[in-house]
Design an enzyme around this catalytic site. Structure first.
Site, PDB file in Angstrom:
ATOM      1  N   LYS A 221       3.140  -9.027  -1.394  1.00  0.00           N
ATOM      2  CA  LYS A 221       4.049  -7.878  -1.430  1.00  0.00           C
ATOM      3  C   LYS A 221       3.262  -6.567  -1.533  1.00  0.00           C
ATOM      4  O   LYS A 221       3.528  -5.590  -0.830  1.00  0.00           O
ATOM      5  CB  LYS A 221       4.986  -8.026  -2.644  1.00  0.00           C
ATOM      6  CG  LYS A 221       5.735  -6.790  -3.029  1.00  0.00           C
ATOM      7  CD  LYS A 221       6.757  -6.474  -1.977  1.00  0.00           C
ATOM      8  CE  LYS A 221       7.176  -5.037  -2.002  1.00  0.00           C
ATOM      9  NZ  LYS A 221       8.163  -4.730  -1.001  1.00  0.00           N
ATOM     10  N   CYS A 275       7.986   3.047  -3.390  1.00  0.00           N
ATOM     11  CA  CYS A 275       7.166   1.848  -3.123  1.00  0.00           C
ATOM     12  C   CYS A 275       5.718   2.159  -2.759  1.00  0.00           C
ATOM     13  O   CYS A 275       4.794   1.810  -3.486  1.00  0.00           O
ATOM     14  CB  CYS A 275       7.801   1.043  -1.999  1.00  0.00           C
ATOM     15  SG  CYS A 275       9.560   0.819  -2.210  1.00  0.00           S
TER      16      CYS A 275
HETATM   17  N1  SAJ Z   1       5.515   7.505   6.596  1.00  0.00           N
HETATM   18  C1  SAJ Z   1       4.609   8.299   7.298  1.00  0.00           C
HETATM   19  N2  SAJ Z   1       4.143   7.847   8.501  1.00  0.00           N
HETATM   20  C2  SAJ Z   1       4.543   6.654   9.029  1.00  0.00           C
HETATM   21  C3  SAJ Z   1       5.463   5.859   8.306  1.00  0.00           C
HETATM   22  C4  SAJ Z   1       5.944   6.319   7.087  1.00  0.00           C
HETATM   23  O1  SAJ Z   1       4.205   9.383   6.858  1.00  0.00           O
HETATM   24  O2  SAJ Z   1       4.074   6.314  10.130  1.00  0.00           O
HETATM   25  C5  SAJ Z   1       6.007   7.959   5.270  1.00  0.00           C
HETATM   26  C6  SAJ Z   1       7.529   8.169   5.186  1.00  0.00           C
HETATM   27  O3  SAJ Z   1       7.877   9.431   5.652  1.00  0.00           O
HETATM   28  C7  SAJ Z   1       7.767   7.986   3.696  1.00  0.00           C
HETATM   29  C8  SAJ Z   1       6.733   6.939   3.293  1.00  0.00           C
HETATM   30  O4  SAJ Z   1       5.771   6.910   4.329  1.00  0.00           O
HETATM   31  O5  SAJ Z   1       7.486   9.175   2.981  1.00  0.00           O
HETATM   32  C9  SAJ Z   1       7.284   5.536   3.076  1.00  0.00           C
HETATM   33  O6  SAJ Z   1       8.241   5.219   4.072  1.00  0.00           O
HETATM   34  P1  SAJ Z   1       8.313   3.801   4.811  1.00  0.00           P
HETATM   35  O7  SAJ Z   1       9.425   3.882   5.776  1.00  0.00           O
HETATM   36  O8  SAJ Z   1       6.991   3.423   5.321  1.00  0.00           O
HETATM   37  O9  SAJ Z   1       8.579   2.747   3.677  1.00  0.00           O
HETATM   38  P2  SAJ Z   1       9.528   2.607   2.386  1.00  0.00           P
HETATM   39  O10 SAJ Z   1       8.729   3.035   1.195  1.00  0.00           O
HETATM   40  O11 SAJ Z   1      10.866   3.195   2.564  1.00  0.00           O
HETATM   41  O12 SAJ Z   1       9.660   1.007   2.379  1.00  0.00           O
HETATM   42  C10 SAJ Z   1       8.484   0.200   2.244  1.00  0.00           C
HETATM   43  C11 SAJ Z   1       8.519  -0.891   3.317  1.00  0.00           C
HETATM   44  N3  SAJ Z   1       7.214  -1.547   3.415  1.00  0.00           N
HETATM   45  C12 SAJ Z   1       6.596  -1.738   4.587  1.00  0.00           C
HETATM   46  O13 SAJ Z   1       7.038  -1.351   5.639  1.00  0.00           O
HETATM   47  C13 SAJ Z   1       5.309  -2.480   4.533  1.00  0.00           C
HETATM   48  C14 SAJ Z   1       9.619  -1.900   2.990  1.00  0.00           C
HETATM   49  O14 SAJ Z   1       9.587  -2.996   3.899  1.00  0.00           O
HETATM   50  C15 SAJ Z   1       9.436  -2.418   1.558  1.00  0.00           C
HETATM   51  O15 SAJ Z   1      10.403  -3.391   1.208  1.00  0.00           O
HETATM   52  C16 SAJ Z   1       9.575  -1.218   0.640  1.00  0.00           C
HETATM   53  O16 SAJ Z   1       8.479  -0.334   0.937  1.00  0.00           O
HETATM   54  C17 SAJ Z   1       9.517  -1.673  -0.801  1.00  0.00           C
HETATM   55  O17 SAJ Z   1      10.582  -1.696  -1.443  1.00  0.00           O
HETATM   56  O18 SAJ Z   1       8.446  -2.070  -1.286  1.00  0.00           O
END
Ligand code: SAJ
Length: 452
Positions: A221, A275
């Protein structure tokens, strides 16, 4: 833990026949969609949370946060009466066959795992008779926590109880569809526990269910989120390199991502949410043990944490370029939620950026269609009112509502020489040019030299 075949078969049958009573502890962005997914598949579920305001909202049919389909599923569950909520954990545990724990495991200010909520749940579990129950933990855990904190009360002498670590993997905003379509990891304590958990999750997961040890599941995870955080840090650094070379990150990634083994992530204002900003730290902080040293993971984390400073510097440079005085300039911030189409502002990059702008004496107006959190700026519900008489608009979240905006209407409402700092690449540069904007993004701009 010992096993009497009869009791195992009985619980298995109850799970398969959807006659087992399920209790979900923690009704946040993971627990509530999980509970309602089991309700939708036909189980009776009781959700438990210490937050009375949240319990009242659910009881009144109100969605406590922004999440696709959540409102309608809460309403449906009120009609079918298979979902109840309570603040009385001990009572609910006693009456349940399956207990699923989804409480938050954040980090403290000094970046150590904060296990307060999980410890309190474990405390309640240790006081209850757990005979013939299945205990499942979905919360993210510092490695070793399942063994150190959970197993001791599952594996009591003369008690038959089963347990697994089943990390949640849903993406906030699309929780219900991801619960269904994302493969699921079950970290089993023993084969019987794994079999029971698999029978249960089969009813809500249409994708593969992968059985492994609880130790691997716990670390998997954290590694998944660390992988994403490190990849975003790489994209952010490459974005800044693009700015130096005067090329556009989007064009670069279009080209690089045509390679079969390259998948550049998207640069932006920083990484927020509950997360990604903390799971890399959980990975490096094993339960009751010294922190593990790391170069790549910690540096990536710090790099992402510094991205709001970079956006702040882009804003200052853009204002200077258009001969606007930084102090007293009017800045409109679009988006305080940590990402598109959610209402959650935890660790949102917007907080740091707004504070820096306010410290510099800027007039900061703030809009977010999903939350009124404004971090000290002046909140405006209407987007067009927000941008009225602004010198600069900075987009920090790519909500759908912003994608629909007409840039000509926006620039008409703003002061002369309008600037658009589009950190999420919502708009096309050409479109912004045509509407009269100076267009700036992370990973693309034509600004002069860095200022101090
Ligand atoms: N972000 C970027 N660039 C990207 C992708 C995301 O800057 O290319 C930023 C987003 O704007 C945001 C942050 O990253 O600020 C996190 O967003 P996210 O969409 O990547 O993820 P979370 O935190 O909403 O959800 C993550 C997910 N993990 C993965 O994709 C590996 C989700 O599947 C998990 O279940 C969740 O964390 C969790 O609860 O742990």
């Amino acid at each position: 833990m010992y096993s009497l075949n009869k009791q195992f078969e009985e619980l298995k049958k109850k799970i398969i026949d959807k006659e087992s009573e399920i209790c979900v502890v923690g009704l946040g962005q993971v627990g509530l969609p999980t509970a309602l997914s089991f309700v939708n598949s036909g189980y009776n579920v009781t959700g438990v949370d210490t937050n009375e305001d949240l319990i009242n909202k659910i009881n009144n049919g109100i969605s406590p946060f922004q999440e696709e389909n959540l409102q309608e599923f809460i309403k449906e569950s009120q009609k079918n009466e298979r979902f109840h909520v309570s603040t009385k954990i001990d009572q609910v545990i006693e009456n349940s066959n399956v207990i699923i724990v989804c409480v938050a495991t954040p980090i403290t200010k000094d970046i150590k795992p904060d296990m307060t909520s999980l410890k309190s749940v474990c405390d309640s579990l240790s006081k209850c008779d757990l005979n013939e129950k299945l205990i499942l933990i979905e919360s993210s855990l510092p490695p070793g926590t399942f063994e150190g904190l959970v197993i001791p009360f599952v594996q009591k002498p003369n008690q038959m109880c089963w347990g697994c670590y089943v990390p949640e993997r849903l993406i906030p905003g699309h929780a219900f569809s991801e619960i269904k379509t994302t493969s699921r990891i079950i970290g089993e304590l023993d084969t019987e526990s794994g079999t029971l958990a698999k029978e249960l999750y089969k009813t809500i997961v249409q994708a593969e269910i992968i059985l492994t040890t609880f130790r691997v599941a716990e670390i998997s995870k954290l590694v998944e989120n660390t992988y994403r955080d490190v990849n975003i840090a790489l994209a952010n650094e490459i974005g800044i390199i693009c700015e130096v070379y005067g090329i556009d990150f989007n064009e670069l990634s279009r080209v690089c991502n045509s390679h079969p083994r390259v998948n550049l992530h998207q640069p932006g204002p920083g990484v927020g949410g509950p997360c990604l900003p903390k799971d890399p730290y959980l990975l490096l902080n094993p339960f009751n043990s010294e922190q593990i040293k790391s170069d790549i993971i910690l540096n990536a984390r710090k790099f992402n944490d510094k991205m709001p400073d970079h956006v702040f510097s882009l804003i200052k440079r853009a204002l200077l370029e258009k001969n606007k005085k930084i102090e007293n300039s009017v800045i409109s911030v679009l988006g305080t939620a940590y990402k598109a189409n959610v209402s959650d502002t935890r660790s949102s990059p917007a907080e740091k950026i707004i504070k820096q702008l306010l410290d510099l004496g800027c007039n900061v107006k703030v809009n977010d269609p999903n939350t009124e959190a404004s971090f000290g700026g002046l909140y405006e519900k209407d987007i067009l009112n927000t941008v009225k008489k602004s010198d600069l608009v900075v987009i920090l979240t790519d909500h759908d509502e912003y994608k629909e905006l007409d840039l000509n209407i926006l620039s008409d409402r703003m002061n002369e020489n309008p600037i658009l700092v589009d950190t999420k690449r919502v708009f096309d540069k050409k479109e912004a040019d045509t509407a009269g904007f100076l267009y700036v993004s992370v990973g693309y701009h034509n600004l002069k030299e860095e200022i101090n």
